[in-house]
Design a protein around this motif. Structure first.
Motif, PDB file in Angstrom:
ATOM      1  N   GLY A 104       0.807  -1.216   0.000  1.00 37.50           N
ATOM      2  CA  GLY A 104       0.000   0.000   0.000  1.00 37.50           C
ATOM      3  C   GLY A 104       0.838   1.263   0.000  1.00 37.50           C
ATOM      4  N   TYR A 105       1.997   1.213   0.658  1.00 36.73           N
ATOM      5  CA  TYR A 105       2.853   2.388   0.748  1.00 36.73           C
ATOM      6  C   TYR A 105       3.883   2.472  -0.379  1.00 36.73           C
ATOM      7  N   LEU A 106       4.388   1.331  -0.811  1.00 34.54           N
ATOM      8  CA  LEU A 106       5.521   1.305  -1.746  1.00 34.54           C
ATOM      9  C   LEU A 106       5.243   0.356  -2.911  1.00 34.54           C
ATOM     10  N   PRO A 107       4.319   0.729  -3.795  1.00 36.46           N
ATOM     11  CA  PRO A 107       3.898  -0.173  -4.877  1.00 36.46           C
ATOM     12  C   PRO A 107       4.932  -0.347  -5.985  1.00 36.46           C
ATOM     13  N   GLU A 108       6.077   0.333  -5.876  1.00 32.21           N
ATOM     14  CA  GLU A 108       7.106   0.159  -6.905  1.00 32.21           C
ATOM     15  C   GLU A 108       7.784  -1.204  -6.819  1.00 32.21           C
ATOM     16  N   TYR A 109       7.542  -1.936  -5.707  1.00 31.85           N
ATOM     17  CA  TYR A 109       8.053  -3.293  -5.544  1.00 31.85           C
ATOM     18  C   TYR A 109       6.908  -4.306  -5.620  1.00 31.85           C
ATOM     19  N   ILE A 110       7.274  -5.562  -5.951  1.00 34.84           N
ATOM     20  CA  ILE A 110       6.371  -6.697  -5.746  1.00 34.84           C
ATOM     21  C   ILE A 110       6.722  -7.244  -4.372  1.00 34.84           C
ATOM     22  N   TRP A 111       5.860  -7.035  -3.401  1.00 36.19           N
ATOM     23  CA  TRP A 111       6.179  -7.403  -2.019  1.00 36.19           C
ATOM     24  C   TRP A 111       5.812  -8.856  -1.720  1.00 36.19           C
ATOM     25  N   MET A 112       6.735  -9.543  -1.081  1.00 36.30           N
ATOM     26  CA  MET A 112       6.527 -10.942  -0.696  1.00 36.30           C
ATOM     27  C   MET A 112       7.052 -11.159   0.715  1.00 36.30           C
ATOM     28  N   ALA A 113       6.660 -12.270   1.325  1.00 37.70           N
ATOM     29  CA  ALA A 113       7.122 -12.618   2.669  1.00 37.70           C
ATOM     30  C   ALA A 113       7.577 -14.070   2.688  1.00 37.70           C
ATOM     31  N   VAL A 114       8.613 -14.347   3.466  1.00 39.49           N
ATOM     32  CA  VAL A 114       9.150 -15.713   3.519  1.00 39.49           C
ATOM     33  C   VAL A 114       8.904 -16.408   4.855  1.00 39.49           C
ATOM     34  N   GLY A 115       8.452 -15.671   5.876  1.00 39.09           N
ATOM     35  CA  GLY A 115       8.105 -16.324   7.127  1.00 39.09           C
ATOM     36  C   GLY A 115       9.230 -16.483   8.116  1.00 39.09           C
ATOM     37  N   GLY A 116      10.470 -16.466   7.654  1.00 32.71           N
ATOM     38  CA  GLY A 116      11.595 -16.634   8.558  1.00 32.71           C
ATOM     39  C   GLY A 116      12.879 -16.905   7.811  1.00 32.71           C
ATOM     40  N   LEU A 117      13.979 -16.806   8.517  1.00 35.47           N
ATOM     41  CA  LEU A 117      15.298 -16.945   7.902  1.00 35.47           C
ATOM     42  C   LEU A 117      15.491 -18.305   7.245  1.00 35.47           C
ATOM     43  N   SER A 118      14.991 -19.370   7.873  1.00 32.06           N
ATOM     44  CA  SER A 118      15.196 -20.708   7.324  1.00 32.06           C
ATOM     45  C   SER A 118      14.460 -20.916   6.002  1.00 32.06           C
ATOM     46  N   PHE A 119      13.426 -20.094   5.728  1.00 33.81           N
ATOM     47  CA  PHE A 119      12.685 -20.203   4.468  1.00 33.81           C
ATOM     48  C   PHE A 119      13.283 -19.327   3.366  1.00 33.81           C
ATOM     49  N   LEU A 120      14.302 -18.562   3.708  1.00 32.54           N
ATOM     50  CA  LEU A 120      14.946 -17.693   2.725  1.00 32.54           C
ATOM     51  C   LEU A 120      16.062 -18.486   2.047  1.00 32.54           C
ATOM     52  N   ASN A 121      15.680 -19.306   1.066  1.00 32.22           N
ATOM     53  CA  ASN A 121      16.661 -20.175   0.420  1.00 32.22           C
ATOM     54  C   ASN A 121      16.405 -20.266  -1.078  1.00 32.22           C
ATOM     55  N   ALA A 122      17.371 -20.830  -1.772  1.00 36.17           N
ATOM     56  CA  ALA A 122      17.320 -20.869  -3.240  1.00 36.17           C
ATOM     57  C   ALA A 122      16.133 -21.659  -3.756  1.00 36.17           C
ATOM     58  N   GLU A 123      15.785 -22.734  -3.077  1.00 32.68           N
ATOM     59  CA  GLU A 123      14.666 -23.561  -3.545  1.00 32.68           C
ATOM     60  C   GLU A 123      13.373 -22.755  -3.599  1.00 32.68           C
ATOM     61  N   ARG A 124      13.085 -22.001  -2.549  1.00 33.61           N
ATOM     62  CA  ARG A 124      11.846 -21.230  -2.513  1.00 33.61           C
ATOM     63  C   ARG A 124      11.900 -19.989  -3.407  1.00 33.61           C
ATOM     64  N   LEU A 125      13.095 -19.473  -3.629  1.00 29.61           N
ATOM     65  CA  LEU A 125      13.209 -18.240  -4.415  1.00 29.61           C
ATOM     66  C   LEU A 125      13.497 -18.482  -5.897  1.00 29.61           C
ATOM     67  N   THR A 126      13.557 -19.722  -6.324  1.00 25.31           N
ATOM     68  CA  THR A 126      13.891 -20.030  -7.717  1.00 25.31           C
ATOM     69  C   THR A 126      13.052 -19.252  -8.731  1.00 25.31           C
ATOM     70  N   PRO A 127      11.720 -19.101  -8.560  1.00 25.01           N
ATOM     71  CA  PRO A 127      10.939 -18.350  -9.553  1.00 25.01           C
ATOM     72  C   PRO A 127      11.344 -16.873  -9.661  1.00 25.01           C
ATOM     73  N   LEU A 128      12.155 -16.376  -8.713  1.00 22.57           N
ATOM     74  CA  LEU A 128      12.545 -14.965  -8.691  1.00 22.57           C
ATOM     75  C   LEU A 128      13.969 -14.744  -9.192  1.00 22.57           C
ATOM     76  N   LYS A 129      14.588 -15.781  -9.698  1.00 24.24           N
ATOM     77  CA  LYS A 129      16.021 -15.705  -9.984  1.00 24.24           C
ATOM     78  C   LYS A 129      16.355 -14.669 -11.053  1.00 24.24           C
ATOM     79  N   HIS A 130      15.431 -14.376 -11.949  1.00 24.72           N
ATOM     80  CA  HIS A 130      15.708 -13.420 -13.024  1.00 24.72           C
ATOM     81  C   HIS A 130      15.368 -11.989 -12.627  1.00 24.72           C
ATOM     82  N   ARG A 131      14.924 -11.758 -11.382  1.00 27.32           N
ATOM     83  CA  ARG A 131      14.515 -10.424 -10.952  1.00 27.32           C
ATOM     84  C   ARG A 131      15.497  -9.838  -9.935  1.00 27.32           C
TER      85      ARG A 131
END
Length: 386
Positions: free
Chosen positions: A293-320
Motif C-alpha cells: 500500500g505504501y511502496l507499490p514500486e516493488y512486488i512485495w513478498m514474505a518468507v516467514g523466517g530466515l530458514s525459508f529464505l533459500n534458493a529452492e523457494r526463491l527459484t521463480p525470482l532468480k531473473h529479478r
C-alpha cells in the motif's frame, strides 16, 4: 480438553538433549519421537539448534532421493487407516469415554468390530498390548494443495477481520479491498481451540495459482498478533469438534509437516506484474501487504523466517532484482544473518541486495522488540523512509 498435536511424529518434549550427528555440538540436537509408541525415531531424524552454524534438519516427512519419506515407508505397512485413530483421539479430547467412542467407530463400514476395538484400546489404553499403528500411504508424486472450494469460501466477512479493518484505517475501503484481492487474504470463522472469531488467513499461493498452504493470524484491533496457527490445524479441529471424519485430502496434507510454507507469500503476483519489476522480501505476510500500500514500486513478498529464505523457494525470482528488508534487532544480528543469506544466494546466480533503513531508523526499544518495516511506516510516529 487436551491440546493434542495433529502429527504422529513430533519433536521430543524434553528438548535438545542429544549431540548433533552433523556438527557434533553437545546437547543441541532434538530428535523426533513416535507419539503412538513413545519411541525415538532413528538418530538421523531431528534438528540442530545451531541454525546459523550447522542448520542440520531432517524431518520424517521429508522425501529423500527414493521419492519416499520415513513416514511413507511406515504408511506402506498400514492395516488400520490412521484417520480412525485421529477420529478416536478427537472424541477422547471432546470428553467421550471408551464405550461411547467404540459405539461411534462401529458405525463405519470400513472398520470391522475387532478393528474398532483395537483402535479404541490403543487410544484409551496407550502402552498396553502390542498393536502397531500406521498411517495411510500418500502418493509421493502428488503436490499437496488446498482444494479451491476450501480457499474460495474464506474470501469474505472482512467486516470482522481485524487485519482488514486495519487496512481500512490505513488506506480507506477501496485500497483495502484492492490489497485483499491482490493477496487473496481470507477470513477464518473459528479459531482453533478457542472461541475467538474473525482470524486472518494469509494464503500461500504459488506462481501457477495453486494454493499450497495458509498461515493463520489472530490480530488485535491495533494490528498486533495475538495467536498464530495453520489452516490445516484449524480444519482438523473443526472436523473433530463436529465429530466428522477428516477428509482424505486433509489427512494427507497435514502429514506433509515440513512443507507448510513451500513458496514465498505473494508469489502468485508474478502472473500479472511486469517481468522487470523488482521484488522486495520481508519476513511477515502482514508486512508485505501493508508495504504494498505504501511502496507499490516493488512486488512485495514474505518468507516467514530466515530458514525459508533459500534458493529452492526463491527459484521463480532468480531473473529479478530482489531487495531484502530484515526486521530490526538488538545488535543488528538479524540484519547480519539476512546479509549472509544474500551473499549465499548471489553466489548461486541471484541478484539480491539488503536494505538497512529499518536497522538504521529503529530506536533501541524498537530493536529490542524486533520491529519491522510496517511497524515503522504505521507506528505512532511514522517514519518516512523514502
Amino acid at each position: 480438553m487436551s491440546n493434542k498435536k495433529d502429527y504422529r511424529y513430533q519433536f521430543e518434549k524434553k528438548g535438545s538433549q542429544h549431540n548433533c550427528p552433523e556438527c557434533g555440538e553437545k546437547k543441541e540436537y532434538t530428535r523426533y519421537v513416535d507419539t503412538y509408541t513413545g519411541e525415538l525415531l532413528p538418530e538421523e531424524y531431528g534438528r540442530c539448534n545451531q541454525e546459523d552454524k550447522c542448520g542440520y534438519f531432517i524431518s520424517p516427512y521429508h522425501k529423500d532421493s527414493s521419492g519416499t519419506s520415513y513416514s511413507d515407508r511406515v504408511w506402506a505397512k498400514s492395516q488400520i487407516p490412521s484417520r480412525f485413530f485421529a477420529k478416536a483421539y478427537g472424541l477422547k479430547d471432546e470428553g467421550y469415554n471408551y464405550d461411547d467412542t467404540l459405539h461411534l467407530l462401529k458405525k463405519y463400514d470400513e472398520l470391522s468390530f475387532s478393528q474398532a476395538v483395537d483402535v479404541v484400546d490403543y487410544v484409551y489404553k496407550i502402552g498396553k498390548g502390542s498393536l502397531k499403528v500406521y498411517e495411510e500411504p500418500s502418493s509421493p508424486s502428488t503436490q499437496l494443495t488446498i482444494p479451491e472450494e476450501v480457499y474460495r469460501q474464506t474470501l469474505k466477512s472482512y467486516f470482522r477481520n481485524n487485519f482488514a479493518l486495519l487496512l481500512n484505517h490505513l488506506f480507506g475501503d477501496e485500497k483495502k479491498m484492492e490489497l485483499i484481492e491482490r493477496f487473496q487474504v481470507g477470513t477464518l470463522d473459528e479459531w482453533p481451540k478457542s472461541d475467538e472469531r474473525g482470524g486472518t488467513i494469509f494464503w500461500i499461493i504459488d506462481e501457477h495459482e495453486n494454493v499450497r498452504g495458509g498461515q493463520l493470524k489472530l490480530f488485535s484491533r491495533d494490528g498486533h498478533t495475538k495467536e498464530n496457527s495453520w489452516i490445516h490445524t484449524s480444519l482438523i479441529h473443526q472436523y473433530t469438534k463436529r465429530l466428522k471424519l477428516i477428509p482424505n485430502w486433509l489427512y494427507e496434507y497435514a502429514h506433509e509437516n515440513d512443507n507448510k510454507w513451500p513458496v514465498p507469500f505473494g508469489l502468485h503476483q508474478l502472473a500479472t506484474e511486469p517481468h522487470d519489476k523488482p521484488v522486495a522480501i520481508v519476513e511477515a505476510c502482514k508486512t508485505a501487504v501493508i508495504c504494498t500500500g505504501y511502496l507499490p514500486e516493488y512486488i512485495w513478498m514474505a518468507v516467514g523466517g530466515l530458514s525459508f529464505l533459500n534458493a529452492e523457494r526463491l527459484t521463480p525470482l532468480k531473473h529479478r532484482d530482489i531487495t531484502l528488508f530484515p526486521d530490526a534487532s538488538k545488535g543488528g544480528s538479524t540484519f547480519r544473518k539476512w546479509s549472509q543469506k544474500a551473499e549465499e544466494l548471489n553466489k548461486l546466480g541471484f541478484r539480491v541486495t539488503v536494505d538497512n533503513r529499518v536497522e538504521k531508523q529503529a530506536t533501541y526499544d524498537q530493536k529490542v522488540q524486533g520491529c519491522d518495516l510496517a511497524d515503522l511506516l504505521i507506528g505512532p510516529k511514522p517514519i518516512k523512509l523514502w
